[in-house]
Structure formats: C-alpha cells, structure tokens
Scaffold this motif. Structure first.
Motif, PDB file in Angstrom:
ATOM      1  N   ILE A  56       0.834  -1.343  -0.013  1.00  0.00           N
ATOM      2  CA  ILE A  56      -0.147  -0.044   0.082  1.00  0.00           C
ATOM      3  C   ILE A  56       0.919   1.159  -0.143  1.00  0.00           C
ATOM      4  CG2 ILE A  56      -1.608   1.252   1.585  1.00  0.00           C
ATOM      5  CD1 ILE A  56      -2.935  -1.174   2.362  1.00  0.00           C
ATOM      6  N   GLU A 102      -8.821  -2.826  -4.983  1.00  0.00           N
ATOM      7  CA  GLU A 102      -9.699  -3.368  -3.692  1.00  0.00           C
ATOM      8  C   GLU A 102      -9.204  -4.681  -3.428  1.00  0.00           C
ATOM      9  OE1 GLU A 102     -11.390  -5.099  -7.651  1.00  0.00           O
ATOM     10  OE2 GLU A 102     -10.881  -3.098  -6.955  1.00  0.00           O
ATOM     11  N   ASN A 150      -6.881  -3.529  -0.784  1.00  0.00           N
ATOM     12  CA  ASN A 150      -7.417  -2.943   0.516  1.00  0.00           C
ATOM     13  C   ASN A 150      -8.064  -4.152   1.380  1.00  0.00           C
ATOM     14  OD1 ASN A 150      -6.565  -0.216  -0.444  1.00  0.00           O
ATOM     15  ND2 ASN A 150      -8.560  -0.127  -1.571  1.00  0.00           N
TER      16      ASN A 150
END
Length: 294
Positions: free
Chosen positions: A187, A246, A249
């Motif tokens: 990330i 996603e 995430n």
C-alpha cells in the motif's frame, strides 16, 4: 538429466505406511549428486543438485545457519548475490541478510514454510545490515525488524525509501515471478509510485506475516522440464494492472475484520494434504531419486 524414474513396485507402497516427506528431506545434510533441477511445484516438490549460498560474501550474510537452509538453484544463488550488490549501494545498507532458501535437497521442511521446496524461493530480511562480519552465534540471536504497525494497516517508522528501492529493484528483475510482502508495504509503495513507473508493482503480492522479510520467488528456469509454473500469473491476479486496487485494500479491511458469515457452514470433508503431511507418494516421482542420491 540424470533424474531416474521411480519403479512401479516402489510407488505401490501404501501411503499410510510411509514416513513423512519432511522428515526424510529434513534429515539430508548435503545436496543430491545430480544436475540442478527444480522438480514439481514451489509447495509440493523437491530439488536436485542444489548449490549452497556462501555463508558470507562481500555484500551478504546467510542467517540462521543451524537450519541448513541456505541451498538454492544456481539461478537463485546468482540472483541473491546480484540483489545484495544493489542493496550495498543504498544509503545505510551494507548488503543483505539472507534468510531461508531451501534444504539441501529441497522438499517439505521440518517446520516454518509451506513452500521453499524447489530451490526457487528465498527470504530477505528487512533489517538493513550495518555489518557483515557476524559470527555463527550472532546470526542465531539477531532478529529482523517489522516494517508495519501492530494493527497491520500501515507501515511504521522502520519502513524507508531504501526498502522501496530494494523491492522495486528486486521485482524488476526478469528472473522474478513474484515477491510476497506485508500488505502495508505494498500500500505504501502504491501510494508513492509515479504513474509512469508502476509495472513492477504487479509482481509485489500482499500476504499475511511477511512484515520482517520479503519472499522472492523466481520463475522456473529455461528448460526446467519438471518445474511447475505457478498459476494464475501475476498479470491474471491483477487483471493486467498493478494490484493497487480493492483486492489490496481487502488485506487491511475485511481480512482484519471479517464480515459476519450468513451462509450455512460447509460440510467438512477430508483434510487437504500439505507440506506437514506429505509422504513421498504425494511428491513427483523424481523426488525419490533425489532423496536416494549419494
């Protein structure tokens, strides 16, 4: 290749009577006297003719020598030495501390890993080496550092631009299939990588646990007829993108706080075999010749 086929009578032994493959491969202290070959899959296979990563070099040290897991395919040994030379060019890094690669003949390990079985996986510590003259005893006691917070959502103060540069260089090498690292690190890299320099991020794959090291997995070497290519590819996993979506995430949302499951529980079937429970009949036939080689 000098890997012999197993005889039919050997393969007919009932699996229940066989010792665990991890005990057999874990008992071998030296590599097989065979040409180098990666056999089977990263988490279900073995390795012929492995080479030792030298315990120390100008830009690296192999750690936890008591485990005797500093063995790899020639391609892996060369890759790690190349990567260590790049690491030594980074500010604050003298090179690399190398963790587990494989056992002398690969195969399931006595503990600690599901993969690392064919000599094409290696763990690289997140700890920047300040010195490369550690004794054997010191290499048993020293530990790496975590680069993520305790809640697993973000990188911590140990994460540096040098870590990102090292991972970028590691993933950009065409020998690499994929690199596993804590989701928080990916990330952070996704958030700080320019749009015109993101192709390498596809090879960086988030996974639990990899906060004190990153795990490099090389592609099957050219001509490695017994090596099983991993599928799906990183391109398929990221749908041709960089994986900064996603699915990434999920590791810091639903993975940490799973939504309540309203579906009826699945019926329990037979437990799937894994590295801890494999016997020789679960591995490729060529692994018997690897194990018996003198």
């Amino acid at each position: 290749m000098i890997i012999a086929a197993v005889s039919l009578c050997t393969s007919l032994a009932p699996a229940a009577s066989e010792p665990l493959a991890r005990q057999l491969f874990g008992s071998k202290s030296a590599p097989s006297n065979q040409a180098p070959a990666a056999i089977g899959f990263y988490s279900r296979g073995c390795a012929a003719g492995l080479q030792a990563m030298p315990q120390s070099g100008p830009t690296w040290q192999a750690m936890r020598l008591s485990r005797n897991r500093n063995w790899g395919q020639p391609e892996m040994i060369a890759y790690l030495q190349d990567l260590s030379r790049y690491a030594a060019s980074l500010s604050g890094w003298q090179g690399l501390y190398i963790g587990d690669i494989s056992q002398p003949r690969g195969g399931p390990m006595t503990g600690g890993h599901a993969s690392h079985q064919i000599g094409l996986d290696a763990d690289v510590w997140m700890l920047p080496p300040r010195r490369l003259d550690l004794s054997r005893a010191q290499r048993e006691k020293i530990s790496s550092i975590s680069v993520r917070t305790a809640d697993q959502r973000r990188t911590n103060g140990n994460w540096t631009p040098q870590h990102m540069a090292l991972l970028r260089h590691a993933a950009s090498d065409p020998r690499v299939d994929r690199i596993f690292v804590t989701a928080a690190a990916k990330i952070a890299m996704c958030n700080s990588t320019p749009r015109n320099d993101r192709a390498w991020l596809q090879k960086i794959r988030p996974i639990y646990g990899h906060n004190t090291h990153f795990h490099v997995r090389l592609k099957c070497p050219p001509g490695a007829r017994y090596c099983e290519v991993q599928k799906p590819t990183v391109a398929q996993l990221s749908k041709g993108g960089d994986g900064c979506d996603e699915t990434l995430n999920w590791w810091v949302t639903d993975y940490l706080n799973p939504p309540k499951n309203t579906a009826p529980p699945k019926k329990k079937g037979p437990r799937k075999k894994n590295a801890k429970t494999y016997v020789m009949s679960d591995l490729p036939n060529q692994c018997r010749a690897v194990l018996s080689s003198r």
